[in-house]
Structure formats: C-alpha cells, structure tokens
Design a protein around this motif. Structure first.
Motif, PDB file in Angstrom:
ATOM      1  N   THR A  76      59.282  38.970  18.451  1.00  0.00           N
ATOM      2  CA  THR A  76      60.472  39.184  17.625  1.00  0.00           C
ATOM      3  C   THR A  76      61.730  38.560  18.214  1.00  0.00           C
ATOM      4  O   THR A  76      62.824  38.745  17.675  1.00  0.00           O
ATOM      5  CB  THR A  76      60.707  40.688  17.421  1.00  0.00           C
ATOM      6  OG1 THR A  76      60.934  41.311  18.692  1.00  0.00           O
ATOM      7  CG2 THR A  76      59.506  41.335  16.740  1.00  0.00           C
ATOM      8  N   GLY A  77      61.598  37.812  19.303  1.00  0.00           N
ATOM      9  CA  GLY A  77      62.725  37.124  19.909  1.00  0.00           C
ATOM     10  C   GLY A  77      62.254  36.359  21.127  1.00  0.00           C
ATOM     11  O   GLY A  77      61.081  36.437  21.526  1.00  0.00           O
ATOM     12  N   VAL A  78      63.161  35.609  21.734  1.00  0.00           N
ATOM     13  CA  VAL A  78      62.857  34.874  22.959  1.00  0.00           C
ATOM     14  C   VAL A  78      64.027  35.001  23.925  1.00  0.00           C
ATOM     15  O   VAL A  78      65.172  35.224  23.527  1.00  0.00           O
ATOM     16  CB  VAL A  78      62.582  33.368  22.697  1.00  0.00           C
ATOM     17  CG1 VAL A  78      61.310  33.187  21.885  1.00  0.00           C
ATOM     18  CG2 VAL A  78      63.762  32.693  22.021  1.00  0.00           C
ATOM     19  N   GLN A  79      63.707  34.867  25.202  1.00  0.00           N
ATOM     20  CA  GLN A  79      64.731  34.811  26.238  1.00  0.00           C
ATOM     21  C   GLN A  79      64.526  33.551  27.066  1.00  0.00           C
ATOM     22  O   GLN A  79      63.440  33.339  27.614  1.00  0.00           O
ATOM     23  CB  GLN A  79      64.676  36.030  27.161  1.00  0.00           C
ATOM     24  CG  GLN A  79      65.791  36.038  28.211  1.00  0.00           C
ATOM     25  CD  GLN A  79      65.617  37.137  29.252  1.00  0.00           C
ATOM     26  OE1 GLN A  79      64.675  37.120  30.050  1.00  0.00           O
ATOM     27  NE2 GLN A  79      66.522  38.104  29.259  1.00  0.00           N
ATOM     28  N   VAL A  80      65.542  32.713  27.140  1.00  0.00           N
ATOM     29  CA  VAL A  80      65.512  31.521  27.980  1.00  0.00           C
ATOM     30  C   VAL A  80      65.902  31.946  29.393  1.00  0.00           C
ATOM     31  O   VAL A  80      66.983  32.508  29.616  1.00  0.00           O
ATOM     32  CB  VAL A  80      66.476  30.445  27.437  1.00  0.00           C
ATOM     33  CG1 VAL A  80      66.511  29.238  28.384  1.00  0.00           C
ATOM     34  CG2 VAL A  80      66.063  30.015  26.035  1.00  0.00           C
ATOM     35  N   HIS A  81      65.007  31.676  30.353  1.00  0.00           N
ATOM     36  CA  HIS A  81      65.218  32.138  31.733  1.00  0.00           C
ATOM     37  C   HIS A  81      66.058  31.119  32.497  1.00  0.00           C
ATOM     38  O   HIS A  81      65.567  30.080  32.924  1.00  0.00           O
ATOM     39  CB  HIS A  81      63.866  32.335  32.415  1.00  0.00           C
ATOM     40  CG  HIS A  81      63.927  33.190  33.649  1.00  0.00           C
ATOM     41  ND1 HIS A  81      65.070  33.393  34.387  1.00  0.00           N
ATOM     42  CD2 HIS A  81      62.955  33.922  34.288  1.00  0.00           C
ATOM     43  CE1 HIS A  81      64.825  34.182  35.403  1.00  0.00           C
ATOM     44  NE2 HIS A  81      63.535  34.516  35.376  1.00  0.00           N
ATOM     45  N   GLY A  82      67.326  31.462  32.703  1.00  0.00           N
ATOM     46  CA  GLY A  82      68.235  30.596  33.450  1.00  0.00           C
ATOM     47  C   GLY A  82      68.695  31.212  34.752  1.00  0.00           C
ATOM     48  O   GLY A  82      69.789  30.883  35.242  1.00  0.00           O
ATOM     49  N   ALA A  83      67.874  32.105  35.332  1.00  0.00           N
ATOM     50  CA  ALA A  83      68.273  32.836  36.537  1.00  0.00           C
ATOM     51  C   ALA A  83      67.227  32.701  37.637  1.00  0.00           C
ATOM     52  O   ALA A  83      66.212  32.024  37.487  1.00  0.00           O
ATOM     53  CB  ALA A  83      68.493  34.316  36.194  1.00  0.00           C
ATOM     54  N   HIS A  84      67.532  33.342  38.789  1.00  0.00           N
ATOM     55  CA  HIS A  84      66.588  33.591  39.885  1.00  0.00           C
ATOM     56  C   HIS A  84      66.057  32.336  40.568  1.00  0.00           C
ATOM     57  O   HIS A  84      65.041  32.387  41.248  1.00  0.00           O
ATOM     58  CB  HIS A  84      65.410  34.446  39.403  1.00  0.00           C
ATOM     59  CG  HIS A  84      65.833  35.788  38.919  1.00  0.00           C
ATOM     60  ND1 HIS A  84      64.975  36.661  38.275  1.00  0.00           N
ATOM     61  CD2 HIS A  84      67.040  36.422  38.971  1.00  0.00           C
ATOM     62  CE1 HIS A  84      65.629  37.761  37.953  1.00  0.00           C
ATOM     63  NE2 HIS A  84      66.875  37.643  38.365  1.00  0.00           N
ATOM     64  N   GLY A  85      66.732  31.199  40.396  1.00  0.00           N
ATOM     65  CA  GLY A  85      66.339  30.003  41.123  1.00  0.00           C
ATOM     66  C   GLY A  85      65.244  29.187  40.492  1.00  0.00           C
ATOM     67  O   GLY A  85      64.813  28.182  41.070  1.00  0.00           O
ATOM     68  N   TYR A  86      64.757  29.581  39.312  1.00  0.00           N
ATOM     69  CA  TYR A  86      63.776  28.758  38.609  1.00  0.00           C
ATOM     70  C   TYR A  86      64.468  27.494  38.097  1.00  0.00           C
ATOM     71  O   TYR A  86      65.644  27.248  38.379  1.00  0.00           O
ATOM     72  CB  TYR A  86      63.106  29.563  37.496  1.00  0.00           C
ATOM     73  CG  TYR A  86      62.323  30.747  38.011  1.00  0.00           C
ATOM     74  CD1 TYR A  86      61.295  30.570  38.932  1.00  0.00           C
ATOM     75  CD2 TYR A  86      62.613  32.041  37.600  1.00  0.00           C
ATOM     76  CE1 TYR A  86      60.578  31.653  39.424  1.00  0.00           C
ATOM     77  CE2 TYR A  86      61.899  33.128  38.084  1.00  0.00           C
ATOM     78  CZ  TYR A  86      60.896  32.932  39.000  1.00  0.00           C
ATOM     79  OH  TYR A  86      60.181  34.000  39.492  1.00  0.00           O
ATOM     80  N   LEU A  87      63.759  26.669  37.344  1.00  0.00           N
ATOM     81  CA  LEU A  87      64.229  25.311  37.105  1.00  0.00           C
ATOM     82  C   LEU A  87      65.640  25.250  36.519  1.00  0.00           C
ATOM     83  O   LEU A  87      66.510  24.547  37.046  1.00  0.00           O
ATOM     84  CB  LEU A  87      63.255  24.571  36.172  1.00  0.00           C
ATOM     85  CG  LEU A  87      63.579  23.088  35.972  1.00  0.00           C
ATOM     86  CD1 LEU A  87      63.506  22.330  37.294  1.00  0.00           C
ATOM     87  CD2 LEU A  87      62.632  22.478  34.951  1.00  0.00           C
ATOM     88  N   LEU A  88      65.891  25.960  35.418  1.00  0.00           N
ATOM     89  CA  LEU A  88      67.220  25.891  34.807  1.00  0.00           C
ATOM     90  C   LEU A  88      68.285  26.413  35.769  1.00  0.00           C
ATOM     91  O   LEU A  88      69.386  25.852  35.864  1.00  0.00           O
ATOM     92  CB  LEU A  88      67.244  26.694  33.504  1.00  0.00           C
ATOM     93  CG  LEU A  88      66.400  26.139  32.362  1.00  0.00           C
ATOM     94  CD1 LEU A  88      66.430  27.094  31.169  1.00  0.00           C
ATOM     95  CD2 LEU A  88      66.884  24.758  31.939  1.00  0.00           C
ATOM     96  N   SER A  89      67.959  27.462  36.487  1.00  0.00           N
ATOM     97  CA  SER A  89      68.894  28.029  37.460  1.00  0.00           C
ATOM     98  C   SER A  89      69.166  27.058  38.600  1.00  0.00           C
ATOM     99  O   SER A  89      70.311  26.937  39.076  1.00  0.00           O
ATOM    100  CB  SER A  89      68.313  29.340  37.996  1.00  0.00           C
ATOM    101  OG  SER A  89      69.104  29.884  39.025  1.00  0.00           O
TER     102      SER A  89
END
Length: 439
Positions: A170-183
């Motif tokens: 029912t939704g999505v969250q783009v992970h931009g935290a915790h040092g992963y790629l986007l972060s």
C-alpha cells in the motif's frame, strides 16, 4: 473514555489514511529463498505483525540490485523484463496480502546496499567513490558508479515501486539513510566525486531526489511515497543536521507523504543505540533529558527538521513508554512513532499500547543484559567489545525474527553467544546457496 493520541488516524498528503500512529519500522528480515524471493516465512511473520495492531508496517530492505545485497537473505526485484511480471511476483502478492490482513498499511522499503555489502555477499560493492568501509575488514573496497549506472538505478527504484504497487503493497519507502547507497551519496566523506553527482550538497542530493521523483512518477499521485533520511551521520566532515534540513526542503517539492528521521551508518550505528565516539561524531543539538535516558534517540534532531518539513514526520529509535509516545504525538513533535526491536519479541506490542494493556515496551537493555549473562560489559571502552555488543545484539534480534517467522514464540533467554553463532551459520549458509544459484 478519552482516546489515546496514538489511536488517532493520520491522513497523508496523497489522501491515504493510516489507522493509527504506531508503525513497525523497517528491520532486515533475512528470510528470502536462494532466488532472493519472498517466502512463506515472510507471510507468517507479517501476518503476526499485521495482527499486532500497528497502523503501518514497513518491510526490511528490498533490493534493486541482486548483485549487491545488505545481507544474503534480502528480497531482490530485478529490472523490468521485456514482457510480463517479475518471476517472484506471486510471492510478493502473498507477502502483501498477509501483511495487510488487519486493515493496516504495508509499505515496501526500497534500497541499494552500496558499499555496505559484506565480503561473503560480494567482493565488488558499489558507492559514489572508492571509499572503503572501515569495519573489521568485512567489507571490500567499493568501486565508483558510472553515471550510466546511476541513471539505471534511478529507474530501478521506480520499477520496484511499480512492482510493489501491483503486488498489493500500500506504499513504498525510499531508503536514503544509514549509509546505504543513496545515503553514501549525501555524505562528503563517502562521496568524493567531481561530476554532477558530487561536490556541493545540491549535487550530492541529486541521486536521492531523482530517485524519489522517478518513484512518484511510477506510482502516481495517490499512492504513498515515503523517504527515510539521516538527521546526521555522526561523522566529522559528514552529512550534518544542517545538510539534512536543506535536503528536506528539496524533498518538499517532490510531494512525499511521510519522512522518517533516523541517523548513523555502520561505522556510527546510532540507530542501534550505540552512542558513538567523541573523535568521530559530529556535533548535534543539545540533548534533552528524556533523550539522554534513551527515550527517542533522534527526537531532538527531528525538531529541527520539523520546522521545515511539509509532510508528516515519523521518528524511530528508543521509544519505551506509552506516556512519552502519547506526549510527543499530542504536542506535534512527531506524527508517527516507529517501533522496531520491541516487536521482535512481542508482535502484539502496538495493540497492547493502543488499548492501554501495557505502559511500556519490553526494554532492549533488559533483553541484552539477560542475553549477555555477564559475558560483556555494555560500558566497556574497548572497541572490540563495543562492536561485539552492537553486532551481538543485532544477531540476537535476528534470531527472534526467525522464531516469529517460524510461528514460534520469541526466546528472551537466548544467550548472546548462541545468537552470534546461529547468525553466522545462517548468513554464511544463505550466502553460499545464493551464490550457487546465481552461477
């Protein structure tokens, strides 16, 4: 009878409504099969969490690139085939159906591990630049992404979001935290590029913003799109609270529906309650007394973000007492309370809080003390012991998730050494099976 602020519904900018203000925050499950598809264990686990009463469940990392995983048990969704649906679509639909059966939301967290992919998963992790993760030698030196790869990954975020919507999430969250790629692109410590994807904060934020923009275009205006963002990396010269505030201003223009505030990376795991080291941590706002007592790790940082954020706010990490959760929701300091580890040992925690059956969650510190049984001092100044405490606690909770996924009760008396041993066997065994299947 007065209704708890936690039981109030929340309408999101897109028009969707969360039935209450408690969310199960994302926690990596490690439950995929050797094809990196969802399994019946996902269904069992999320059925239990759905019945537990939280208005929102956010999955652990679902990866856009099966070559570079956060751990070998991640679910991964490949780029769009020429025709038809991904081969694991049936499993995704079953997962979504199980995780929404109580009328709650289930959002897929979409992620790329970047340089934070261990050696037993890949010897060629990826990042904005070739800056190696300094953590016990378990992470290989990453190679810098080409611009063509960055553009491809932006479209992969959008593709996975489209698949999630079609599968019934029912939704999505783009992970931009915790040092992963986007972060890692956001931080000047790990992003040393000189092209349009590095340098200024505007350039470093370009990948995140374009991934969010493409995701929104893929799912339409009426489907929830959230972002998880570090308030601070807690590293000198890294991504700071001031940077985060500016990125939030730019995210306002992308019409996101919920911003989850977190912090830290693998090298500074504040998300796990680790207090950091004075020589590496950046300076943040003065800590209020409640925060010093570990009731909400990132709330003080979130207040600075709240001043500029146009969408509802979710804060995760350290919440313990129902009274404090109700206070910060009632005063508008946050709109959604994110709970993680308490749901690993008692999946009914949200409902018990909402109905007033409990006044506090089972405390992580109590679990760790019981699990350690005197082996390791939580206050030890020795770095190996600090790392062992952090990783040991993480392994302990992974084992509790496995028990819930196998429809068993949690085992609060499990020793930390037993948990570490089981975790290593699980991880390495799954890594071998995944590699064998991919050959």
């Amino acid at each position: 009878m007065h209704q708890s602020p936690l039981a109030q519904p929340l309408e999101l900018p897109c028009g969707a409504v969360l039935p209450n203000r408690i969310a199960k925050a994302a926690m990596t499950e490690g439950l995929s099969d050797d094809r990196l598809s969802a399994t019946e264990r996902h269904e069992t686990l999320y059925r239990r969490w759905s019945d537990g009463g939280a208005g929102l469940l956010i999955t652990g990392n679902v990866m856009i690139d099966r070559r570079v995983l956060e751990r070998p048990g991640n679910v991964a969704i490949d780029p769009a085939p020429t025709e038809g649906e991904p081969e694991n679509m049936a499993q995704l639909r079953a997962w979504a159906e199980a995780g929404t059966r109580n009328g709650n939301h289930l959002w897929m967290q979409i992620s790329h591990a970047g340089r934070q992919s261990p050696r037993y998963v890949t010897n060629r992790p990826m990042g904005p630049s070739a800056v190696q993760l300094s953590l016990l030698g378990n992470y290989a030196r990453p190679r810098a992404l080409t611009e063509a790869e960055i553009l491809d990954f932006i479209q992969r975020f959008a593709h996975v979001a489209r698949v999630a919507k079609n599968a019934g999430f029912t939704g999505v969250q783009v992970h931009g935290a915790h040092g992963y790629l986007l972060s890692s692109f956001l931080s000047p410590v790990t992003n040393q590029r000189t092209d349009r994807w590095g340098g200024s904060l505007e350039n470093r934020a370009r990948f995140l913003l374009e991934a969010v923009r493409a995701t929104r275009a893929a799912v339409g205006p009426d489907f929830p799109v959230a972002v998880k963002l570090n308030s601070d990396d807690f590293r000198k010269g890294g991504f700071t609270l001031e940077d985060s505030v500016q990125v939030v201003r730019w995210l306002n223009e992308e019409r996101i529906d919920l911003l989850e505030v977190s912090g830290g990376t693998y090298e500074q795991p504040r998300l796990l309650g680790y207090s950091g080291d004075a020589d590496t941590a950046s300076e943040g706002p003065a800590m209020r007394e409640s925060t010093r007592k570990r009731e909400a790790y990132f709330l003080d940082y979130a207040q600075k973000i709240r001043e500029v954020c146009d969408c509802p706010l979710m804060v995760t990490g350290g919440f313990r007492t129902r009274a404090f959760m109700e206070e910060v929701v009632a005063t508008g300091e946050t709109d959604v309370i994110g709970l993680g580890r308490p749901l690993c040992t008692d999946p009914d925690t949200p409902g018990d809080l909402l109905e007033g059956r409990i006044d506090k969650t089972v405390c992580h510190e109590d679990h760790v003390k019981l699990a350690q049984k005197g082996f390791f001092s939580p206050a030890s100044p020795l770095m190996p012991i600090k790392v062992l405490n952090v990783l040991g606690g993480q392994a302990w909770y992974y084992q509790q998730i496995f028990r819930l996924a196998d429809n068993e009760a949690a085992d609060p008396r499990m020793g930390i050494l037993r948990a570490i041993g089981a975790y290593l066997m699980d991880e390495l065994g799954q890594a071998r099976r995944v590699k064998k299947r991919s050959r």
